[in-house]
Structure formats: C-alpha cells, structure tokens
Design a protein around this motif. Structure first.
Motif, PDB file in Angstrom:
ATOM      1  N   ALA A   1       0.830  -1.209   0.000  1.00 32.92           N
ATOM      2  CA  ALA A   1       0.000   0.000   0.000  1.00 32.92           C
ATOM      3  C   ALA A   1       0.859   1.252   0.000  1.00 32.92           C
ATOM      4  O   ALA A   1       0.491   2.275   0.571  1.00 32.92           O
ATOM      5  CB  ALA A   1      -0.966   0.012   1.177  1.00 32.92           C
ATOM      6  N   ALA A   2       2.025   1.170  -0.633  1.00 30.57           N
ATOM      7  CA  ALA A   2       2.943   2.309  -0.674  1.00 30.57           C
ATOM      8  C   ALA A   2       3.851   2.200  -1.883  1.00 30.57           C
ATOM      9  O   ALA A   2       4.274   1.097  -2.253  1.00 30.57           O
ATOM     10  CB  ALA A   2       3.767   2.379   0.603  1.00 30.57           C
ATOM     11  N   ALA A   3       4.146   3.348  -2.484  1.00 28.66           N
ATOM     12  CA  ALA A   3       5.068   3.407  -3.617  1.00 28.66           C
ATOM     13  C   ALA A   3       6.429   3.870  -3.118  1.00 28.66           C
ATOM     14  O   ALA A   3       6.574   4.999  -2.659  1.00 28.66           O
ATOM     15  CB  ALA A   3       4.539   4.363  -4.676  1.00 28.66           C
ATOM     16  N   ASP A   4       7.403   2.981  -3.211  1.00 30.75           N
ATOM     17  CA  ASP A   4       8.772   3.286  -2.793  1.00 30.75           C
ATOM     18  C   ASP A   4       9.660   3.201  -4.032  1.00 30.75           C
ATOM     19  O   ASP A   4      10.014   2.109  -4.480  1.00 30.75           O
ATOM     20  CB  ASP A   4       9.229   2.297  -1.725  1.00 30.75           C
ATOM     21  N   ALA A   5      10.006   4.353  -4.593  1.00 29.65           N
ATOM     22  CA  ALA A   5      10.749   4.376  -5.857  1.00 29.65           C
ATOM     23  C   ALA A   5      12.107   3.710  -5.743  1.00 29.65           C
ATOM     24  O   ALA A   5      12.626   3.176  -6.726  1.00 29.65           O
ATOM     25  CB  ALA A   5      10.913   5.824  -6.330  1.00 29.65           C
ATOM     26  N   ASN A   6      12.688   3.724  -4.560  1.00 28.31           N
ATOM     27  CA  ASN A   6      14.021   3.144  -4.379  1.00 28.31           C
ATOM     28  C   ASN A   6      14.002   1.627  -4.272  1.00 28.31           C
ATOM     29  O   ASN A   6      14.956   0.958  -4.692  1.00 28.31           O
ATOM     30  CB  ASN A   6      14.687   3.719  -3.125  1.00 28.31           C
ATOM     31  N   ASN A   7      12.944   1.065  -3.710  1.00 29.48           N
ATOM     32  CA  ASN A   7      12.959  -0.362  -3.367  1.00 29.48           C
ATOM     33  C   ASN A   7      11.954  -1.218  -4.130  1.00 29.48           C
ATOM     34  O   ASN A   7      12.108  -2.437  -4.161  1.00 29.48           O
ATOM     35  CB  ASN A   7      12.707  -0.533  -1.859  1.00 29.48           C
ATOM     36  N   THR A   8      10.928  -0.637  -4.717  1.00 31.36           N
ATOM     37  CA  THR A   8       9.966  -1.439  -5.457  1.00 31.36           C
ATOM     38  C   THR A   8      10.634  -2.099  -6.662  1.00 31.36           C
ATOM     39  O   THR A   8      11.195  -1.417  -7.529  1.00 31.36           O
ATOM     40  CB  THR A   8       8.789  -0.567  -5.942  1.00 31.36           C
ATOM     41  N   GLY A   9      10.585  -3.406  -6.718  1.00 32.51           N
ATOM     42  CA  GLY A   9      11.184  -4.136  -7.837  1.00 32.51           C
ATOM     43  C   GLY A   9      12.691  -4.125  -7.862  1.00 32.51           C
ATOM     44  O   GLY A   9      13.289  -4.445  -8.896  1.00 32.51           O
ATOM     45  N   LEU A  10      13.327  -3.791  -6.738  1.00 35.72           N
ATOM     46  CA  LEU A  10      14.789  -3.737  -6.702  1.00 35.72           C
ATOM     47  C   LEU A  10      15.372  -5.137  -6.893  1.00 35.72           C
ATOM     48  O   LEU A  10      15.024  -6.069  -6.172  1.00 35.72           O
ATOM     49  CB  LEU A  10      15.259  -3.150  -5.368  1.00 35.72           C
ATOM     50  N   PHE A  11      16.240  -5.302  -7.868  1.00 37.03           N
ATOM     51  CA  PHE A  11      16.902  -6.558  -8.218  1.00 37.03           C
ATOM     52  C   PHE A  11      15.956  -7.637  -8.752  1.00 37.03           C
ATOM     53  O   PHE A  11      16.370  -8.779  -8.938  1.00 37.03           O
ATOM     54  CB  PHE A  11      17.667  -7.138  -7.018  1.00 37.03           C
ATOM     55  N   ILE A  12      14.694  -7.275  -9.000  1.00 35.69           N
ATOM     56  CA  ILE A  12      13.772  -8.297  -9.489  1.00 35.69           C
ATOM     57  C   ILE A  12      14.137  -8.724 -10.907  1.00 35.69           C
ATOM     58  O   ILE A  12      13.806  -9.835 -11.341  1.00 35.69           O
ATOM     59  CB  ILE A  12      12.310  -7.794  -9.435  1.00 35.69           C
TER      60      ILE A  12
END
Length: 347
Positions: A246-257
């Motif tokens: 329930a939050a958009a984190d530009a730094n961590n969303t999808g990191l290394f996915i």
C-alpha cells in the motif's frame, strides 16, 4: 538412449530435482510446510505464500523469457515496476476519493499505458537504432528509478485504498489475487506463443536473425512486440508489489527483481543465446527462486546471506544443466556399460 537417460538429460530434470530438495529441506525444518488451511474461505499455508510472493517474479520472467528468446535482455523491468507503482499511487493520492473503484481503475490503466510507452522505447532502441539490448535497457534501468523518484517527489507514497490493496493482498474465490493474475498472464503467453505461429517466429529470430530477415520475417515488429510485452509484465508486477505494501517506494519497489527474473528463465532451461525457450521451465525456475528465499528464512539462515545462498544454489543448478556436465555424465555411463559388458564376456 534408455528411458532413464532421457529423463536425466531433460533440461528440466535438475531444476525440478532442486525444487523437490528445497521442499524436503523445508519439510524437515517445518513439518507443517505442506499444510494448507482454509480460513474465512481463503487459502493459507507456506505453499500459498510461495505462490503469492513469487507471482511478481513469475510475471516478469514470462516477459523476460520471450525477450531472451530473441537474443535480447531487459534490465529495465525493475525500474518499470517502480514507475508503474509510483504513477498509480500518485493518481490515487491526488484523487478526492482514493477508495473509489473507478479511481483505482484509472490509476492502473494509466500505469499500464505508460509501461507500454516504455516498452516501445526499449523496442525502438533495439530494433530501429540497433543498440545492444543490454545497453538499451540499461539506459531505462538507470533513468527509470530517477523518473519514479520525480513522480513521488522523493517520498514514499502511502495510500489508503481497499480496491488498490486488493491487487496485492486480496483473495478471489479463496486464491490470492496475485496468483490469479500471474496464472492469467502465464496462460495468455503460453496460449499465444504455443498455439499460434508467434512462438516459432520468436525462436527463428533468436536462432538466426539474418536468415529470418531474408525469409521475409519482419523481425523489427517482433522485437517491438516482445519488449512492449515485457514492460507490460513489469508494470503488472509493480502494481502487485506496490499494492501489497500500500505504498510506492521508488528506491525499493522491484529492486533486483530483474536478476531474479533472468535467473528464473535460465534455471528453466532457456538459453541466453536465444532460440528455443520454455515457459513451463520459467515457471519451475520462478518457483525455485521463491522457494529458495523461503528456505533461507525457514532454516534460520541470516537474511543478509540470502543473495550468497541464492547464488550458490543457482550455480549448482546451472552447472548440472551445462552441456559439459551432460557430456561427462554420458561418458561415465558409457564407461560403466563397457565395463559391465567386459565383465559379462569374461564370465
């Protein structure tokens, strides 16, 4: 070649063996690992958690499989996922009714539309300008998170929207919505590529692009299609990841996915050199990756060692799948057969 030899030489044999080994380790560490319970009409259990948590990786890996089959690579999927989540959350927060279903529908539609534009951009760089895929997508990988940061203004955007959160943590007929979405994406990709000529055309471009061009195949349009589809898959995964927290984190969303998606594709038996690919193998690879992460926590391995543990297991699987290993096993089997034949002749 005997039936057993054919089974062992199959490219999915070792990934499935590794998956079963991971299941066994989890079962020993946690006897209730295979237990699935129903509470309030919803399914819960370790296996359900693996499917739900691994859904975003599987969705991206499906798109990545088609890109890799064309001798390409897409390093920008993590950034596209971050942009997708940032766009959706910013629209929802900017609305006077963030909990309204229509607002969420508009936010999701805009996020997916932007991802299509980003996919077309990647396709343009690769197909039209002839830039190497790893460089072309590295551009968006680098700039994409910056774009997501601009959208969120450097903040973590927290949304209170039940319809949006439903995408990440909701259930549909007892099954997690993320799993349902992943199954739909996988099913559509498998149906379109294996029940039509599209799959064969993708393989032909990956095997020999020049021969495909001379045969009249419009490889440029095909490259546009696979990179756009891969970006769309990344956007869907980004929406699920963002909705789950329930939050958009530009730094961590999808990191290394993007790394997990590539590993899932390679573990599943698709060659990075392009050509033949297997979506079912990608499914197995994604399950191996997510089960591996679950195993780290189940057996008590420190989370900081997750990447090392993951790299070790993936290396083992890739070594077992390598042509050199297969040739060594085949040679060892022939030597055993020759010795057995000499022994029978002497007796």
């Amino acid at each position: 070649m005997s039936g057993l030899a054919k089974v062992v030489s199959h490219r999915l044999f070792w990934p499935i063996v590794m998956l079963l080994v991971l299941f066994a380790i989890n079962l020993v560490a946690f006897p209730g690992f295979f237990t699935i319970t129903v509470r309030d009409g919803q399914l819960f259990g370790s296996l359900i958690d693996i499917l739900r948590n691994g859904a975003p990786t599987l969705i991206i890996a499906v798109g990545m499989t088609l890109v890799i089959a064309t001798r390409g690579i897409d390093l920008s999927v993590g950034a596209v996922a971050a942009i997708s989540g940032a766009v959706a959350c910013s629209i929802i927060l900017g609305s006077p009714e963030p909990g309204n279903l229509a607002t969420v529908a508009v936010a999701v539609a805009v996020a997916l539309l932007i991802s299509l534009v980003l996919g077309v951009w990647n396709g343009f760089l690769v197909a039209v300008l002839g830039i190497q895929p790893i460089i072309a997508t590295l551009i968006l990988m680098t700039a994409g998170r910056g774009v997501a940061m601009l959208i969120t203004e450097g903040q973590i955007l927290t949304v209170n929207s039940p319809p949006f959160k439903f995408l990440g943590s909701g259930f549909w007929f007892g099954v997690p919505v993320a799993v349902v979405i992943a199954a739909v994406v996988f099913g559509i990709a498998a149906l379109v590529t294996r029940r039509t000529a599209l799959g064969m055309l993708i393989e032909s471009v990956g095997i020999n692009p020049e021969a495909s061009r001379q045969a009249g195949l419009r490889a440029r349009g095909l490259l546009f299609a696979v990179y756009t589809f891969c970006a769309l898959c990344a956007a869907i995964a980004g929406l699920i990841l963002t909705a789950n927290t329930a939050a958009a984190d530009a730094n961590n969303t999808g990191l290394f996915i993007e790394l997990d998606a590539i590993l899932a594709v390679v573990i599943g038996g698709t060659s990075l050199a392009g050509g033949r690919y297997t979506l079912f193998g990608t499914l197995v690879g994604a399950l191996v990756i997510q089960t591996l992460v679950t195993t780290v926590y189940t057996v008590g391995i420190p989370p900081i060692a997750t990447m090392v543990f993951k790299a070790a297991v993936v290396t083992i699987v890739c070594l077992l799948q390598s042509p050199t290993t297969a040739a060594s096993i085949s040679g060892f089997r022939r030597r055993l057969a020759a010795r057995a034949g000499k022994g029978l002749a002497a007796s």
